[in-house]
Scaffold this motif. Structure first.
Motif, short mmCIF file in Angstrom:
data_model
loop_
_atom_site.label_atom_id
_atom_site.label_comp_id
_atom_site.label_asym_id
_atom_site.label_seq_id
_atom_site.Cartn_x
_atom_site.Cartn_y
_atom_site.Cartn_z
N ALA A 218 10.89 -41.31 -14.49
CA ALA A 218 10.24 -40.31 -15.34
C ALA A 218 10.08 -40.82 -16.76
O ALA A 218 9.04 -40.61 -17.40
CB ALA A 218 11.05 -39.02 -15.31
N ALA A 219 11.10 -41.50 -17.28
CA ALA A 219 11.02 -42.04 -18.64
C ALA A 219 9.93 -43.10 -18.74
O ALA A 219 9.21 -43.17 -19.74
CB ALA A 219 12.37 -42.62 -19.06
N GLN A 220 9.78 -43.91 -17.71
CA GLN A 220 8.74 -44.93 -17.70
C GLN A 220 7.36 -44.31 -17.75
O GLN A 220 6.47 -44.78 -18.45
CB GLN A 220 8.89 -45.82 -16.45
N SER A 221 7.16 -43.23 -17.02
CA SER A 221 5.85 -42.58 -17.04
C SER A 221 5.61 -41.83 -18.34
O SER A 221 4.48 -41.70 -18.78
CB SER A 221 5.70 -41.64 -15.85
N LEU A 222 6.68 -41.35 -19.00
CA LEU A 222 6.53 -40.65 -20.27
C LEU A 222 6.24 -41.60 -21.44
O LEU A 222 5.82 -41.17 -22.50
CB LEU A 222 7.78 -39.83 -20.58
N ILE B 186 23.16 -32.31 -10.54
CA ILE B 186 21.77 -32.72 -10.71
C ILE B 186 21.68 -34.15 -11.22
O ILE B 186 20.86 -34.94 -10.75
CB ILE B 186 21.04 -31.73 -11.64
N VAL B 187 22.55 -34.51 -12.18
CA VAL B 187 22.54 -35.88 -12.68
C VAL B 187 22.93 -36.84 -11.57
O VAL B 187 22.35 -37.91 -11.42
CB VAL B 187 23.46 -36.01 -13.91
N TYR B 188 23.90 -36.47 -10.76
CA TYR B 188 24.32 -37.32 -9.65
C TYR B 188 23.23 -37.43 -8.58
O TYR B 188 22.99 -38.50 -8.05
CB TYR B 188 25.61 -36.77 -9.04
N LEU B 189 22.56 -36.32 -8.28
CA LEU B 189 21.54 -36.34 -7.23
C LEU B 189 20.24 -36.97 -7.69
O LEU B 189 19.61 -37.73 -6.95
CB LEU B 189 21.27 -34.91 -6.75
N PHE B 190 19.80 -36.64 -8.89
CA PHE B 190 18.48 -37.07 -9.36
C PHE B 190 18.57 -38.17 -10.41
O PHE B 190 17.58 -38.46 -11.08
CB PHE B 190 17.72 -35.87 -9.94
N GLY B 191 19.71 -38.80 -10.58
CA GLY B 191 19.89 -39.83 -11.60
C GLY B 191 18.97 -41.01 -11.44
O GLY B 191 18.53 -41.61 -12.42
N SER C 15 20.49 -46.63 -17.97
CA SER C 15 21.87 -46.50 -17.52
C SER C 15 21.98 -45.53 -16.34
O SER C 15 22.83 -45.68 -15.49
CB SER C 15 22.76 -46.03 -18.66
N PHE C 16 21.10 -44.52 -16.30
CA PHE C 16 21.10 -43.62 -15.15
C PHE C 16 20.71 -44.36 -13.89
O PHE C 16 21.31 -44.19 -12.85
CB PHE C 16 20.10 -42.47 -15.35
N GLY C 17 19.72 -45.21 -13.97
CA GLY C 17 19.25 -45.93 -12.80
C GLY C 17 20.28 -46.90 -12.28
O GLY C 17 20.50 -47.01 -11.09
N SER C 18 20.96 -47.62 -13.18
CA SER C 18 21.92 -48.61 -12.72
C SER C 18 23.16 -47.96 -12.13
O SER C 18 23.68 -48.41 -11.13
CB SER C 18 22.31 -49.54 -13.87
N SER C 19 23.63 -46.85 -12.74
CA SER C 19 24.83 -46.21 -12.20
C SER C 19 24.52 -45.51 -10.88
O SER C 19 25.34 -45.48 -9.99
CB SER C 19 25.41 -45.21 -13.20
#
Length: 122
Positions: free
Chosen positions: A81-85, A70-75, A106-110
């Motif tokens: 999501a954090a920006q909207s929260l 899930i982290v690999y697919l939806f990273g 870090s999720f977005g860049s990786s």
């Protein structure tokens, strides 16, 4: 399933409901397209391998493998999501702290660097 000490039946039910909900949300063709992308093959194998492990009554190992998938697919979705929260009334201040911002960025860049073509070149 996790609340009841990794009960395999409840975890399997959760997996089926997750896939059904995803299909009903984005449609059958987009779901098939999402799970057949070559650049996300590692995450797809991990996610469905975790589902198979859960179905074989290896709940904890299956959940760990699914979490990786899930982290690999939806990273790439986590920073969005954090920006909207950040604009949420109660938890917005938590998502505006520098440590939390760095964590989600870090999720977005990786995710972006691994999906640009040479993700599986190890």
């Amino acid at each position: 399933g996790v609340i009841f000490l990794f009960d395999s039946a409840l975890l399997a039910l959760g997996d089926i409901l997750f896939l059904t909900g995803l299909t009903m949300t984005i449609g059958v063709s987009r779901t098939v397209r999402f799970f057949t992308r070559k650049d996300r093959l590692r995450g797809i194998i991990a996610f469905f391998g975790g589902i198979i492990l859960v179905m074989c009554k290896w709940g904890m190992f299956g959940m760990i493998l699914q979490l990786y998938g899930i982290v690999y697919l939806f990273g790439q979705f986590f920073p969005i999501a954090a920006q909207s929260l950040k604009s949420a009334p109660v938890i917005g201040s938590v998502f505006q702290t520098p440590a939390v911002e760095r964590f989600f960025n870090s999720f977005g860049s990786s995710g972006k660097s691994s999906s640009n073509g040479n993700g599986g070149s190890m």
